[in-house]
Design an enzyme around this catalytic site. Sequence first.
Site, PDB file in Angstrom:
ATOM      1  N   CYS A   2       0.847  -1.194   0.000  1.00 25.82           N
ATOM      2  CA  CYS A   2       0.000   0.000   0.000  1.00 25.82           C
ATOM      3  C   CYS A   2       0.886   1.249   0.000  1.00 25.82           C
ATOM      4  O   CYS A   2       1.981   1.250   0.542  1.00 25.82           O
ATOM      5  CB  CYS A   2      -0.947   0.117   1.196  1.00 25.82           C
ATOM      6  SG  CYS A   2      -2.068  -1.271   1.341  1.00 25.82           S
ATOM      7  N   ARG A  27       3.516  -0.141  -5.043  1.00 25.35           N
ATOM      8  CA  ARG A  27       3.375  -0.717  -3.698  1.00 25.35           C
ATOM      9  C   ARG A  27       2.064  -1.472  -3.521  1.00 25.35           C
ATOM     10  O   ARG A  27       1.841  -2.136  -2.503  1.00 25.35           O
ATOM     11  CB  ARG A  27       3.439   0.396  -2.650  1.00 25.35           C
ATOM     12  CG  ARG A  27       4.708   1.207  -2.694  1.00 25.35           C
ATOM     13  CD  ARG A  27       4.646   2.321  -1.679  1.00 25.35           C
ATOM     14  NE  ARG A  27       4.597   1.791  -0.344  1.00 25.35           N
ATOM     15  CZ  ARG A  27       5.652   1.508   0.398  1.00 25.35           C
ATOM     16  NH1 ARG A  27       6.856   1.718  -0.090  1.00 25.35           N
ATOM     17  NH2 ARG A  27       5.523   1.027   1.605  1.00 25.35           N
ATOM     18  N   TRP A  75      -2.956  -2.658  -1.573  1.00 25.49           N
ATOM     19  CA  TRP A  75      -2.670  -4.078  -1.774  1.00 25.49           C
ATOM     20  C   TRP A  75      -3.450  -4.782  -0.666  1.00 25.49           C
ATOM     21  O   TRP A  75      -3.113  -4.659   0.514  1.00 25.49           O
ATOM     22  CB  TRP A  75      -1.178  -4.353  -1.655  1.00 25.49           C
ATOM     23  CG  TRP A  75      -0.787  -5.746  -2.003  1.00 25.49           C
ATOM     24  CD1 TRP A  75      -0.458  -6.209  -3.252  1.00 25.49           C
ATOM     25  CD2 TRP A  75      -0.662  -6.867  -1.117  1.00 25.49           C
ATOM     26  NE1 TRP A  75      -0.151  -7.544  -3.186  1.00 25.49           N
ATOM     27  CE2 TRP A  75      -0.274  -7.981  -1.896  1.00 25.49           C
ATOM     28  CE3 TRP A  75      -0.848  -7.051   0.248  1.00 25.49           C
ATOM     29  CZ2 TRP A  75      -0.057  -9.243  -1.348  1.00 25.49           C
ATOM     30  CZ3 TRP A  75      -0.648  -8.317   0.797  1.00 25.49           C
ATOM     31  CH2 TRP A  75      -0.253  -9.385  -0.008  1.00 25.49           C
ATOM     32  N   ASN A 101      -1.254   2.261   5.814  1.00 29.04           N
ATOM     33  CA  ASN A 101      -0.410   1.206   5.243  1.00 29.04           C
ATOM     34  C   ASN A 101       0.084   0.360   6.407  1.00 29.04           C
ATOM     35  O   ASN A 101       0.747   0.876   7.301  1.00 29.04           O
ATOM     36  CB  ASN A 101       0.766   1.845   4.481  1.00 29.04           C
ATOM     37  CG  ASN A 101       1.851   0.855   4.138  1.00 29.04           C
ATOM     38  OD1 ASN A 101       1.583  -0.322   3.960  1.00 29.04           O
ATOM     39  ND2 ASN A 101       3.078   1.321   4.048  1.00 29.04           N
ATOM     40  N   GLY A 102      -0.250  -0.940   6.404  1.00 30.93           N
ATOM     41  CA  GLY A 102       0.174  -1.819   7.499  1.00 30.93           C
ATOM     42  C   GLY A 102      -0.972  -2.740   7.885  1.00 30.93           C
ATOM     43  O   GLY A 102      -1.929  -2.910   7.122  1.00 30.93           O
ATOM     44  N   GLU A 506      17.045 -17.159  -9.774  1.00 29.80           N
ATOM     45  CA  GLU A 506      16.624 -15.788 -10.083  1.00 29.80           C
ATOM     46  C   GLU A 506      15.909 -15.725 -11.444  1.00 29.80           C
ATOM     47  O   GLU A 506      14.888 -15.045 -11.587  1.00 29.80           O
ATOM     48  CB  GLU A 506      17.853 -14.854 -10.049  1.00 29.80           C
ATOM     49  CG  GLU A 506      17.620 -13.428 -10.481  1.00 29.80           C
ATOM     50  CD  GLU A 506      16.589 -12.663  -9.641  1.00 29.80           C
ATOM     51  OE1 GLU A 506      16.143 -13.175  -8.600  1.00 29.80           O
ATOM     52  OE2 GLU A 506      16.201 -11.566 -10.071  1.00 29.80           O
ATOM     53  N   LYS A 510      12.024 -14.494 -11.984  1.00 29.40           N
ATOM     54  CA  LYS A 510      11.623 -13.410 -12.888  1.00 29.40           C
ATOM     55  C   LYS A 510      10.480 -13.865 -13.788  1.00 29.40           C
ATOM     56  O   LYS A 510       9.513 -13.158 -13.988  1.00 29.40           O
ATOM     57  CB  LYS A 510      12.799 -12.959 -13.777  1.00 29.40           C
ATOM     58  CG  LYS A 510      13.862 -12.142 -13.125  1.00 29.40           C
ATOM     59  CD  LYS A 510      13.496 -10.703 -12.826  1.00 29.40           C
ATOM     60  CE  LYS A 510      12.989 -10.528 -11.433  1.00 29.40           C
ATOM     61  NZ  LYS A 510      13.886 -10.561 -10.345  1.00 29.40           N
ATOM     62  N   GLU A 513       7.147 -14.350 -11.840  1.00 27.18           N
ATOM     63  CA  GLU A 513       6.450 -13.186 -11.302  1.00 27.18           C
ATOM     64  C   GLU A 513       5.892 -12.257 -12.370  1.00 27.18           C
ATOM     65  O   GLU A 513       4.877 -11.613 -12.132  1.00 27.18           O
ATOM     66  CB  GLU A 513       7.309 -12.422 -10.291  1.00 27.18           C
ATOM     67  CG  GLU A 513       8.435 -11.589 -10.829  1.00 27.18           C
ATOM     68  CD  GLU A 513       9.137 -10.787  -9.737  1.00 27.18           C
ATOM     69  OE1 GLU A 513      10.340 -10.596  -9.849  1.00 27.18           O
ATOM     70  OE2 GLU A 513       8.481 -10.335  -8.773  1.00 27.18           O
ATOM     71  N   HIS A 529      18.021 -36.630  -9.527  1.00 17.11           N
ATOM     72  CA  HIS A 529      17.398 -37.012  -8.259  1.00 17.11           C
ATOM     73  C   HIS A 529      15.901 -36.713  -8.241  1.00 17.11           C
ATOM     74  O   HIS A 529      15.307 -36.610  -7.179  1.00 17.11           O
ATOM     75  CB  HIS A 529      18.123 -36.319  -7.097  1.00 17.11           C
ATOM     76  CG  HIS A 529      19.574 -36.664  -7.071  1.00 17.11           C
ATOM     77  ND1 HIS A 529      20.035 -37.884  -6.618  1.00 17.11           N
ATOM     78  CD2 HIS A 529      20.664 -35.990  -7.514  1.00 17.11           C
ATOM     79  CE1 HIS A 529      21.352 -37.922  -6.760  1.00 17.11           C
ATOM     80  NE2 HIS A 529      21.750 -36.792  -7.300  1.00 17.11           N
ATOM     81  N   LYS A 629       5.701  -3.981  -4.633  1.00 18.12           N
ATOM     82  CA  LYS A 629       7.155  -3.806  -4.630  1.00 18.12           C
ATOM     83  C   LYS A 629       7.759  -4.018  -3.232  1.00 18.12           C
ATOM     84  O   LYS A 629       8.739  -4.728  -3.077  1.00 18.12           O
ATOM     85  CB  LYS A 629       7.481  -2.401  -5.144  1.00 18.12           C
ATOM     86  CG  LYS A 629       8.960  -2.101  -5.251  1.00 18.12           C
ATOM     87  CD  LYS A 629       9.579  -2.806  -6.424  1.00 18.12           C
ATOM     88  CE  LYS A 629      11.051  -2.552  -6.559  1.00 18.12           C
ATOM     89  NZ  LYS A 629      11.704  -3.553  -7.425  1.00 18.12           N
TER      90      LYS A 629
HETATM   91  O1  M6R Z   1      12.963  -4.728  -1.009  1.00 17.31           O
HETATM   92  P1  M6R Z   1      13.553  -6.112  -0.860  1.00 17.31           P
HETATM   93  O2  M6R Z   1      14.819  -6.277  -1.624  1.00 17.31           O
HETATM   94  O3  M6R Z   1      13.712  -6.516   0.579  1.00 17.31           O
HETATM   95  O4  M6R Z   1      12.480  -7.071  -1.499  1.00 17.31           O
HETATM   96  C1  M6R Z   1      12.659  -8.447  -1.473  1.00 17.31           C
HETATM   97  C2  M6R Z   1      11.711  -9.148  -2.403  1.00 17.31           C
HETATM   98  O5  M6R Z   1      10.378  -8.849  -2.054  1.00 17.31           O
HETATM   99  C3  M6R Z   1      11.930  -8.759  -3.863  1.00 17.31           C
HETATM  100  O6  M6R Z   1      13.240  -9.002  -4.266  1.00 17.31           O
HETATM  101  C4  M6R Z   1      10.970  -9.552  -4.776  1.00 17.31           C
HETATM  102  O7  M6R Z   1      11.273 -10.904  -4.731  1.00 17.31           O
HETATM  103  C5  M6R Z   1      11.030  -9.019  -6.200  1.00 17.31           C
HETATM  104  N1  M6R Z   1       9.713  -8.750  -6.678  1.00 17.31           N
HETATM  105  C6  M6R Z   1      11.677  -9.973  -7.160  1.00 17.31           C
HETATM  106  O8  M6R Z   1      11.753  -9.453  -8.444  1.00 17.31           O
END
Ligand code: M6R
Length: 634
Positions: A2, A27, A75, A101-102, A506, A510, A513, A529, A629
């Site tokens: 949020c 956010r 969110w 927010n929270g 990684e 990507k 997501e 395995h 984010k």
């Molecule tokens: O702000 P942060 O680096 O702590 O965030 C960690 C993860 O939430 C962040 O890297 C998330 O996995 C990304 N959306 C990946 O692309």
Amino acid sequence: MCGIFGYSGNKQAQGLVIQGLKHLEYRGYDSSGIAMQTHSHKILIEKTHGKIKNLEATLKNNPLSGTTAIGHTRWATHGIPTPENAHPHLNESDELAVVHNGIIENYFELKQALQKQGVRFRSETDTEVIVHLVAKYYKGNLEEAVRRTLKDLKGTYAIAVISSSEPGKIVAAKMDSPLVIGSTKKESYLASDISALLEHTNHVTFIENGDVVTMNQGSFSITDIAGKKISRPVMKIDWDITQAKKGGYQHFMLKEIFEQPGILTAILKERIRGGAIYFDELKITAAQFKKIKRIFIIACGTAYHAGLTAKYILEDLAGIPVSIDTSSEFRYRDPKVDKSTLVIVVSQSGETADTLAGLREAKAKGAMTLAICNVLASSIAREAKGVIYTHAGPEIAVASTKAFTAQLTVLSLFAFYLGALFKTISPKKEKALLKELLLTPHRIQKILDGYKKEEATWKKNVHNFNIHYHTQLEKYFSAKNHERKRSPNGLFLYLGRNINYPIALEGALKLKEIAYIPAEGYPAGEMKHGPIALIDENPWVICLVPESKTYDKMISNIQEIRARGGRIIPIVTEGDKKIERLNPVFTIEVPKTPEIFSPLLTVIPLQLFAYLVALEFGEDIDQPRNLAKSVTVE
Ligand code: M6R
């Protein structure tokens, strides 16, 4: 999650709040709203489902006039995304409004108590209790009513409240959710994040837990919960507003991918001086570092992958054992860390709830803590004993790209720093490796230039995948039930070994997501395995196979996949002669570099690949569904 934004000044507030919310949309983006102080004795609100553009469109037909307003982009945590559950929330007489927010953890008990007193609720949110409590305690002084309300709340919050009886005034408060304020001569702003303030001012004040802020058209004051005045420093932010704009790119993600060579050049220039490594802002001394016996890294998501890659580099260069955990696991398992452990917390935002909680857990156990953060003065950066900033500029796309390579570069430099301190790396080796590291930005640029030249081929291959995927789907759904063996396999596998194993994770993250395609990252040696059972002609297997000490092993693993009909997309070092014999779908080359720095190169094609697949599938690349984010709730 949020985003909240507030404005009190001498201009019309609606446009400014909408603009501010757009900067914060990353956010959370399932609904949004605005509350405006007007000349009437009621506060007017507008709330819509979906993105800010929906709110903007509604307001175009029904503008709200006034110079003090608060806004919110959501969110969802409590209650599905509907206009009723969107913020701001009003009290029963529409004279008070709140954005939050929270999470209010005791909202249920508070709600029950308020309902018993006859209060009618209009939403399913936890937030609504706040505005009814403020109304309950309001005796003509908003600041006092907010302060009294805070005593009843358990949980996390950044809130902003307005009252129709106190023109120009916004009262805000914070506990574990970010809040930053900025002021010019006649205007006051508040936001969840500095990126929303940058076009108005680059002089900002970060609000601390327990602070209550009262702002009014260019002035603000901060007090604690008891009403005692507090002074917080005004900081100058050197982020450039153009960094928070798309600058001609179709998406922030693509722009951020292309920013990487420039960012890494700046990091290396700032940190390497006269062949030595400097972290000027680091508050931990060399003598203190010398006392550590082991390192523990904690982080989430992409930052975790940066940490996992760095484990290999730190162990190699600094000769120190490194353990790593995702923050959400670390914090609940009584981790064995003590004063001889350096706990490194890696976070782009510096606000990730689990990472922050992990940091606190480590501090409580007496460990020395070091934050690797991008956002200046974020909670994690402030609470850790030491901090090294990654200086990657604002990262807007939800999918993290430039923050990852910046984190990895900084962590590599930190490994050199410790290596020199512990004398585990000879000056000769250090000099030779640093020379190579300095060439990394140029090598990334080469990959990006190659991509631009070959974009049509990349796109054609991605399009072929799309056709293949949909043909499989059609076959599946047109088959009779008893002929359907299993669901169509649109799976992507990412394989790597050693230091490129985290890059496989990684790459898969990507793709998941932003393209919503099942993808798994695996250490290639683990295929036999279990996962090799997935291989037929359907999965696409992305193989990280740059020059390395495990190159031959990787080739054997790839042969095993090919022998079972699997399609491969290898990422190889340029000039690789062996790979074409394995008949790949297409091959992506990266420049030659020492193995230890190869992740900084091999990750780039994976970022581009995920981007192109999401583009081909028409997904919302910068704001993928269900995500936000900064994950500021557990
Ligand atoms: O702000 P942060 O680096 O702590 O965030 C960690 C993860 O939430 C962040 O890297 C998330 O996995 C990304 N959306 C990946 O692309």
